[in-house]
Motif scaffolding. Structure first.
Motif, PDB file in Angstrom:
ATOM      1  N   GLU A  41      44.999 -20.524  70.985  1.00 33.94           N
ATOM      2  CA  GLU A  41      45.199 -19.109  70.652  1.00 33.94           C
ATOM      3  C   GLU A  41      46.586 -18.870  70.060  1.00 33.94           C
ATOM      4  N   GLY A  42      47.546 -19.701  70.412  1.00 31.50           N
ATOM      5  CA  GLY A  42      48.879 -19.606  69.840  1.00 31.50           C
ATOM      6  C   GLY A  42      48.972 -20.133  68.419  1.00 31.50           C
ATOM      7  N   TYR A  43      47.972 -20.877  67.986  1.00 30.50           N
ATOM      8  CA  TYR A  43      47.970 -21.451  66.648  1.00 30.50           C
ATOM      9  C   TYR A  43      47.057 -20.722  65.667  1.00 30.50           C
ATOM     10  N   GLY A  44      46.005 -20.071  66.174  1.00 31.21           N
ATOM     11  CA  GLY A  44      45.053 -19.477  65.243  1.00 31.21           C
ATOM     12  C   GLY A  44      44.097 -18.530  65.922  1.00 31.21           C
ATOM     13  N   ASN A  45      42.960 -18.325  65.273  1.00 28.61           N
ATOM     14  CA  ASN A  45      41.966 -17.353  65.725  1.00 28.61           C
ATOM     15  C   ASN A  45      40.716 -18.055  66.232  1.00 28.61           C
ATOM     16  N   ARG A  46      40.257 -17.600  67.402  1.00 34.52           N
ATOM     17  CA  ARG A  46      38.997 -18.111  67.934  1.00 34.52           C
ATOM     18  C   ARG A  46      37.871 -17.543  67.088  1.00 34.52           C
ATOM     19  N   ILE A  47      36.992 -18.418  66.610  1.00 30.28           N
ATOM     20  CA  ILE A  47      35.855 -17.969  65.816  1.00 30.28           C
ATOM     21  C   ILE A  47      34.535 -18.200  66.533  1.00 30.28           C
ATOM     22  N   GLN A  48      34.558 -19.054  67.539  1.00 28.47           N
ATOM     23  CA  GLN A  48      33.417 -19.305  68.407  1.00 28.47           C
ATOM     24  C   GLN A  48      33.982 -19.665  69.771  1.00 28.47           C
ATOM     25  N   SER A  50      34.104 -22.405  71.318  1.00 31.42           N
ATOM     26  CA  SER A  50      34.847 -23.667  71.263  1.00 31.42           C
ATOM     27  C   SER A  50      35.262 -23.997  69.841  1.00 31.42           C
ATOM     28  N   GLY A  51      35.663 -22.981  69.081  1.00 33.28           N
ATOM     29  CA  GLY A  51      36.088 -23.208  67.703  1.00 33.28           C
ATOM     30  C   GLY A  51      37.189 -22.253  67.289  1.00 33.28           C
ATOM     31  N   PHE A  52      38.210 -22.793  66.640  1.00 32.64           N
ATOM     32  CA  PHE A  52      39.344 -22.006  66.165  1.00 32.64           C
ATOM     33  C   PHE A  52      39.637 -22.327  64.708  1.00 32.64           C
ATOM     34  N   GLU A  53      39.994 -21.298  63.928  1.00 31.59           N
ATOM     35  CA  GLU A  53      40.551 -21.479  62.598  1.00 31.59           C
ATOM     36  C   GLU A  53      42.060 -21.345  62.734  1.00 31.59           C
ATOM     37  N   VAL A  54      42.796 -22.254  62.089  1.00 30.59           N
ATOM     38  CA  VAL A  54      44.253 -22.163  62.124  1.00 30.59           C
ATOM     39  C   VAL A  54      44.797 -22.188  60.706  1.00 30.59           C
ATOM     40  N   LYS A  55      45.884 -21.449  60.493  1.00 28.73           N
ATOM     41  CA  LYS A  55      46.620 -21.442  59.226  1.00 28.73           C
ATOM     42  C   LYS A  55      48.085 -21.504  59.623  1.00 28.73           C
ATOM     43  N   ILE A  56      48.664 -22.687  59.555  1.00 30.59           N
ATOM     44  CA  ILE A  56      50.003 -22.916  60.096  1.00 30.59           C
ATOM     45  C   ILE A  56      50.802 -23.844  59.189  1.00 30.59           C
ATOM     46  N   SER A  57      52.102 -23.900  59.444  1.00 34.98           N
ATOM     47  CA  SER A  57      52.982 -24.776  58.677  1.00 34.98           C
ATOM     48  C   SER A  57      52.679 -26.241  58.987  1.00 34.98           C
ATOM     49  N   THR A  58      53.139 -27.109  58.119  1.00 30.12           N
ATOM     50  CA  THR A  58      52.938 -28.545  58.317  1.00 30.12           C
ATOM     51  C   THR A  58      53.546 -28.992  59.640  1.00 30.12           C
ATOM     52  N   ARG A  59      54.739 -28.519  59.961  1.00 33.97           N
ATOM     53  CA  ARG A  59      55.407 -28.900  61.207  1.00 33.97           C
ATOM     54  C   ARG A  59      54.583 -28.481  62.412  1.00 33.97           C
ATOM     55  N   LYS A  60      54.063 -27.258  62.409  1.00 31.48           N
ATOM     56  CA  LYS A  60      53.263 -26.783  63.539  1.00 31.48           C
ATOM     57  C   LYS A  60      51.921 -27.500  63.608  1.00 31.48           C
ATOM     58  N   PHE A  61      51.376 -27.875  62.458  1.00 32.01           N
ATOM     59  CA  PHE A  61      50.145 -28.655  62.445  1.00 32.01           C
ATOM     60  C   PHE A  61      50.369 -30.002  63.123  1.00 32.01           C
ATOM     61  N   ASN A  97      38.442 -11.758  64.013  1.00 29.79           N
ATOM     62  CA  ASN A  97      39.627 -12.422  63.481  1.00 29.79           C
ATOM     63  C   ASN A  97      40.726 -11.423  63.186  1.00 29.79           C
ATOM     64  N   LYS A  98      41.919 -11.794  63.593  1.00 30.17           N
ATOM     65  CA  LYS A  98      43.097 -10.982  63.334  1.00 30.17           C
ATOM     66  C   LYS A  98      44.019 -11.802  62.455  1.00 30.17           C
ATOM     67  N   THR A  99      44.890 -11.137  61.703  1.00 30.90           N
ATOM     68  CA  THR A  99      45.864 -11.854  60.905  1.00 30.90           C
ATOM     69  C   THR A  99      46.818 -12.573  61.828  1.00 30.90           C
ATOM     70  N   GLN A 100      47.085 -13.832  61.551  1.00 29.89           N
ATOM     71  CA  GLN A 100      47.926 -14.665  62.429  1.00 29.89           C
ATOM     72  C   GLN A 100      49.117 -15.183  61.646  1.00 29.89           C
ATOM     73  N   ASP A 101      50.303 -14.895  62.095  1.00 35.38           N
ATOM     74  CA  ASP A 101      51.500 -15.501  61.534  1.00 35.38           C
ATOM     75  C   ASP A 101      51.803 -16.770  62.310  1.00 35.38           C
ATOM     76  N   ASP A 102      52.875 -17.449  61.921  1.00 44.92           N
ATOM     77  CA  ASP A 102      53.286 -18.655  62.636  1.00 44.92           C
ATOM     78  C   ASP A 102      53.849 -18.279  63.981  1.00 44.92           C
ATOM     79  N   LEU A 103      52.991 -18.046  64.951  1.00 51.16           N
ATOM     80  CA  LEU A 103      53.383 -17.666  66.290  1.00 51.16           C
ATOM     81  C   LEU A 103      52.676 -18.579  67.262  1.00 51.16           C
ATOM     82  N   ILE A 104      53.449 -19.206  68.104  1.00 50.67           N
ATOM     83  CA  ILE A 104      52.882 -20.058  69.145  1.00 50.67           C
ATOM     84  C   ILE A 104      53.292 -19.498  70.487  1.00 50.67           C
ATOM     85  N   ILE A 105      52.311 -19.200  71.329  1.00 53.70           N
ATOM     86  CA  ILE A 105      52.550 -18.665  72.651  1.00 53.70           C
ATOM     87  C   ILE A 105      52.206 -19.754  73.659  1.00 53.70           C
ATOM     88  N   LEU A 106      53.171 -20.134  74.448  1.00 51.76           N
ATOM     89  CA  LEU A 106      52.916 -21.176  75.450  1.00 51.76           C
ATOM     90  C   LEU A 106      53.001 -20.611  76.851  1.00 51.76           C
TER      91      LEU A 106
END
Length: 106
Positions: A41-48, A50-61, A97-106
């Motif tokens: 959830e800190g990397y992207g959006n849950r779409i199912q 057990s499934g997430f879409e992520v749009k993140i920087s190379t470092r975060k990937f 789906n919500k717009t997701q910036d590079d935000l990681i919540i731990l």
């Protein structure tokens, strides 16, 4: 049916340095599965469930890929599909789906 145009590529948009990926998983242990979902959830959006879409920087990937092995036991499956090129996504049903910036919540 709803259709979304996606371009998952380099140099085409202001998000050209982002990596697009689909993370799907089947984790047997409930506690481990719940913790993994919270990490995702800190990397992207849950779409199912057990499934997430992520749009993140190379470092975060790379950080995400490094975190995954500790959640995958001998009976579990985790897959990450890195997506590139022009694609269409056809969707039916609820869209949370919500717009997701590079935000990681731990």
């Amino acid at each position: 049916m709803e259709r979304e145009d996606y371009f998952f590529g380099e140099g085409q948009t202001s998000d050209s340095k982002k990596i697009y990926a689909l993370v799907i998983y089947d984790i047997v242990d409930n506690r481990k599965r719940t913790k993994f979902a919270k990490i995702l959830e800190g990397y992207g959006n849950r779409i199912q469930k057990s499934g997430f879409e992520v749009k993140i920087s190379t470092r975060k990937f790379e950080n995400l890929l490094n975190e995954i092995p500790k959640f995958c036991g001998s009976m579990d499956t985790i897959r990450v599909y890195r997506i590139s090129g022009q694609n269409l996504v056809y969707k039916w049903g609820k869209d949370d789906n919500k717009t997701q910036d590079d935000l990681i919540i731990l």
